[in-house]
Design an enzyme around this catalytic site. Structure first.
Site, mmCIF file in Angstrom:
data_model
loop_
_atom_site.group_PDB
_atom_site.id
_atom_site.type_symbol
_atom_site.label_atom_id
_atom_site.label_comp_id
_atom_site.label_asym_id
_atom_site.label_seq_id
_atom_site.Cartn_x
_atom_site.Cartn_y
_atom_site.Cartn_z
ATOM 1 N N HIS A 210 -7.196 4.643 -2.577
ATOM 2 C CA HIS A 210 -6.892 4.036 -1.272
ATOM 3 C C HIS A 210 -7.662 4.675 -0.127
ATOM 4 O O HIS A 210 -7.602 4.201 1.002
ATOM 5 C CB HIS A 210 -5.401 4.157 -0.970
ATOM 6 C CG HIS A 210 -4.990 5.567 -0.596
ATOM 7 N ND1 HIS A 210 -4.833 6.564 -1.524
ATOM 8 C CD2 HIS A 210 -4.745 6.144 0.605
ATOM 9 C CE1 HIS A 210 -4.486 7.681 -0.917
ATOM 10 N NE2 HIS A 210 -4.436 7.464 0.383
HETATM 11 C C1 UD1 Z 1 -3.293 6.976 5.856
HETATM 12 C C2 UD1 Z 1 -3.974 8.323 6.059
HETATM 13 C C3 UD1 Z 1 -4.465 8.840 4.712
HETATM 14 C C4 UD1 Z 1 -3.321 8.892 3.715
HETATM 15 C C5 UD1 Z 1 -2.628 7.551 3.623
HETATM 16 C C6 UD1 Z 1 -1.394 7.705 2.775
HETATM 17 C C7 UD1 Z 1 -5.084 8.634 8.242
HETATM 18 C C8 UD1 Z 1 -6.396 8.723 8.922
HETATM 19 N N1 UD1 Z 1 -5.127 8.218 6.950
HETATM 20 O O1 UD1 Z 1 -4.258 6.078 5.341
HETATM 21 O O2 UD1 Z 1 -4.945 10.165 4.881
HETATM 22 O O3 UD1 Z 1 -3.862 9.237 2.458
HETATM 23 O O4 UD1 Z 1 -2.218 7.123 4.934
HETATM 24 O O5 UD1 Z 1 -1.057 6.536 2.117
HETATM 25 O O6 UD1 Z 1 -4.087 8.910 8.819
HETATM 26 N N2 UD1 Z 1 -1.430 -1.081 6.021
HETATM 27 C C9 UD1 Z 1 -0.446 -1.969 5.656
HETATM 28 N N3 UD1 Z 1 0.847 -1.559 5.763
HETATM 29 C C10 UD1 Z 1 1.188 -0.341 6.219
HETATM 30 C C11 UD1 Z 1 0.178 0.555 6.609
HETATM 31 C C12 UD1 Z 1 -1.123 0.155 6.501
HETATM 32 O O7 UD1 Z 1 -0.695 -3.087 5.240
HETATM 33 O O8 UD1 Z 1 2.393 -0.027 6.270
HETATM 34 C C13 UD1 Z 1 -2.832 -1.507 5.874
HETATM 35 C C14 UD1 Z 1 -3.422 -2.137 7.132
HETATM 36 O O9 UD1 Z 1 -4.392 -3.085 6.725
HETATM 37 C C15 UD1 Z 1 -4.121 -0.959 7.781
HETATM 38 C C16 UD1 Z 1 -4.625 -0.185 6.583
HETATM 39 O O10 UD1 Z 1 -3.621 -0.341 5.588
HETATM 40 O O11 UD1 Z 1 -5.146 -1.336 8.647
HETATM 41 C C17 UD1 Z 1 -4.858 1.287 6.836
HETATM 42 O O12 UD1 Z 1 -3.683 1.924 7.321
HETATM 43 P P1 UD1 Z 1 -3.763 3.350 8.061
HETATM 44 O O13 UD1 Z 1 -2.410 3.826 8.404
HETATM 45 O O14 UD1 Z 1 -4.777 3.305 9.157
HETATM 46 O O15 UD1 Z 1 -4.382 4.299 6.992
HETATM 47 P P2 UD1 Z 1 -4.076 4.514 5.440
HETATM 48 O O16 UD1 Z 1 -5.220 3.942 4.672
HETATM 49 O O17 UD1 Z 1 -2.721 4.080 5.116
HETATM 50 N N1 UDP Z 2 3.117 7.425 -4.453
HETATM 51 C C1 UDP Z 2 4.188 6.552 -4.705
HETATM 52 N N2 UDP Z 2 3.899 5.294 -5.151
HETATM 53 C C2 UDP Z 2 2.635 4.864 -5.390
HETATM 54 C C3 UDP Z 2 1.559 5.757 -5.135
HETATM 55 C C4 UDP Z 2 1.843 7.024 -4.664
HETATM 56 O O1 UDP Z 2 5.351 6.916 -4.523
HETATM 57 O O2 UDP Z 2 2.459 3.706 -5.803
HETATM 58 C C5 UDP Z 2 3.418 8.763 -3.920
HETATM 59 C C6 UDP Z 2 2.945 9.905 -4.787
HETATM 60 O O3 UDP Z 2 3.956 10.292 -5.695
HETATM 61 C C7 UDP Z 2 2.645 10.997 -3.766
HETATM 62 C C8 UDP Z 2 2.296 10.246 -2.503
HETATM 63 O O4 UDP Z 2 2.707 8.895 -2.708
HETATM 64 O O5 UDP Z 2 3.807 11.767 -3.495
HETATM 65 C C9 UDP Z 2 0.814 10.295 -2.237
HETATM 66 O O6 UDP Z 2 0.524 9.484 -1.155
HETATM 67 P P1 UDP Z 2 -0.884 8.821 -0.909
HETATM 68 O O7 UDP Z 2 -1.668 8.821 -2.164
HETATM 69 O O8 UDP Z 2 -0.628 7.533 -0.231
HETATM 70 O O9 UDP Z 2 -1.516 9.766 0.203
HETATM 71 P P2 UDP Z 2 -2.319 11.149 0.162
HETATM 72 O O10 UDP Z 2 -1.531 12.127 -0.616
HETATM 73 O O11 UDP Z 2 -3.668 10.858 -0.410
HETATM 74 O O12 UDP Z 2 -2.446 11.489 1.609
#
Ligand code: UD1
Ligand code: UDP
Length: 373
Positions: A210
């Site tokens: 992701h």
């Molecule tokens: C964010 C974090 C990343 C983390 C991830 C955890 C930053 C810069 N990035 O990335 O480090 O690994 O969260 O999962 O803070 N979207 C939805 N629903 C939601 C949230 C997001 O559909 O509830 C979609 C939207 O299209 C949005 C995109 O995901 O534009 C990105 O969301 P964003 O919160 O900017 O970053 P993540 O990729 O979730």
């Molecule tokens: N996780 C979850 N369901 C999923 C994928 C991940 O519950 O389908 C949990 C996982 O166990 C871990 C956390 O989400 O605790 C990791 O989050 P993510 O990969 O979104 O973010 P990152 O750690 O890279 O910031």
């Protein structure tokens, strides 16, 4: 909780909810006046409320509803909204966790007010400033009064950057160990995810991808999927991929076809995801938290990135950094499969949340002492 708030916990995304759940539980046990501010960075049910429900966390006291946006649009809106809440609540301590934009916003807003700031999971470094997460974690560490480093290695990076060793840096372990230890057995007892997906324990791979640097770049995303599919064919293993909404959106925008070897599924709740991680033959991921969890659970991992801020997982032999070139993924994944597990968990003993509150002098000490193993 406006009057007499001691601790305000700022969170906004899936990993923060999971990793701060043990801290929230510890606040409850100590009967501390605390509040939770949710920035609203994650808002889809599968990234947000499902974790509050399953981990039995109280609903946030404030949801700022900031949502998605460009880096500065999102971070700026969060800073403004968090400041308003903190001015009203006047907590003694604000806690943030990790490296997302919610963390940076919480740390910046709190550091300019009359309260202390604690950064949970401080000192992680990929040394790759092209990643927004690296910028966020460096700035949050330097804004914090308490840097709660998960390991000695993380503490060492903070010392090298001139952060005050005696007063600011504390090695606590990572709260993800508290969460995994707390929920692993429950996941084994309650989750029926293997049956629902028609998988056999020890006979499938789990994929997560992701991160912006992978899924926002068509070539990298395509190469990543190709490499995983080639490995799956070679090893004759099914691959399940719980797809994060960001990746879903990019798959559609790039019109990328999912290879037949990879079965996309919805993002999973924590118990089902833990069950998948615990029983997979191999996990392929670009997630930070998943690198840690597989290392704790004893499942081999390959990381689909060019670097990691979790080098401890590589050093103990649990994880390999393979990048996203298809050949590298195939070779690295085969190597990971042929290696013995049985490494030591480097992220602590599962008492990190209590240790963090003890160090900050919040509530009655749980006497967990220094971090072990
Ligand atoms: C964010 C974090 C990343 C983390 C991830 C955890 C930053 C810069 N990035 O990335 O480090 O690994 O969260 O999962 O803070 N979207 C939805 N629903 C939601 C949230 C997001 O559909 O509830 C979609 C939207 O299209 C949005 C995109 O995901 O534009 C990105 O969301 P964003 O919160 O900017 O970053 P993540 O990729 O979730
Ligand atoms: N996780 C979850 N369901 C999923 C994928 C991940 O519950 O389908 C949990 C996982 O166990 C871990 C956390 O989400 O605790 C990791 O989050 P993510 O990969 O979104 O973010 P990152 O750690 O890279 O910031």
């Amino acid at each position: 909780m406006t009057d007499g708030t001691t601790v305000t916990i700022v969170l906004g995304t899936r990993p923060e909810i999971i990793k701060l759940a043990p801290v929230i539980d510890a606040c409850e046990e100590r009967e501390i006046a605390y509040s939770v501010v949710h920035t609203g960075q994650h808002y889809s049910e599968e990234l947000d409320t499902v974790f509050f429900d399953q981990l039995e966390l109280p609903a946030p006291d404030h949801n700022l509803g900031v949502g998605s946006g460009s880096q500065s649009e999102q971070t700026g809106a969060m800073i403004r909204e968090i400041e308003t809440v903190l001015l009203d609540e006047q907590p003694e301590l604000v806690l943030v966790q990790g490296d997302t934009n919610s963390v940076l916003a919480g740390a910046i807003a709190a550091s300019k007010l009359d309260c202390e700031v604690g950064h949970v999971e401080a000192g992680l470094r990929s040394f790759d400033r092209t990643m927004p997460e690296e910028v966020n974690r460096v700035l949050a560490d330097h804004a914090a009064d308490y840097c709660f480093a998960p390991t000695e290695q993380a503490a060492g990076y903070l010392r090298e950057e001139g952060i005050d060793d005696d007063d600011t840096i504390h090695v606590t372990g990572n709260t993800i160990v508290d969460a995994v230890m707390g929920y692993r057995d429950l996941a084994a007892a309650k989750s029926d995810v293997l049956g629902e997906l028609g998988l056999d324990a020890g006979d499938f791979c789990l994929l997560t991808a992701h991160r912006a640097e992978n899924v926002d770049d068509r070539e990298r995303f395509e190469s990543l999927l190709d490499g995983v599919a080639r490995f799956a064919r070679d090893a004759d293993l099914d691959v399940v991929y719980p797809v994060h909404p960001r990746a879903n959106e990019r798959l559609a925008a790039f019109d990328l076809a999912m290879p037949d070897e990879i079965t996309p599924i919805d993002a999973q709740d924590f118990l089902d995801f833990l069950r998948l991680e615990s029983t997979a033959t191999l996990v392929l991921t670009d997630s930070g938290g998943v690198q840690e969890e597989t290392c704790i659970l004893g499942t081999p991992c390959v990381t689909l990135r060019d670097n990691t801020e979790r080098p401890e997982t590589v050093d103990v032999g649990a994880n390999r950094i393979v990048g996203v070139a298809a050949d590298g993924i195939v070779t690295g994944a085969h190597e990971a499969l042929s290696q013995q597990n049985g490494w030591e968990n480097p992220f602590g003993d599962g008492h990190s949340a209590d240790r963090i509150l003890d160090i900050a002098g919040i509530g009655s000490a749980a006497s967990v002492g220094e971090v072990h193993g």
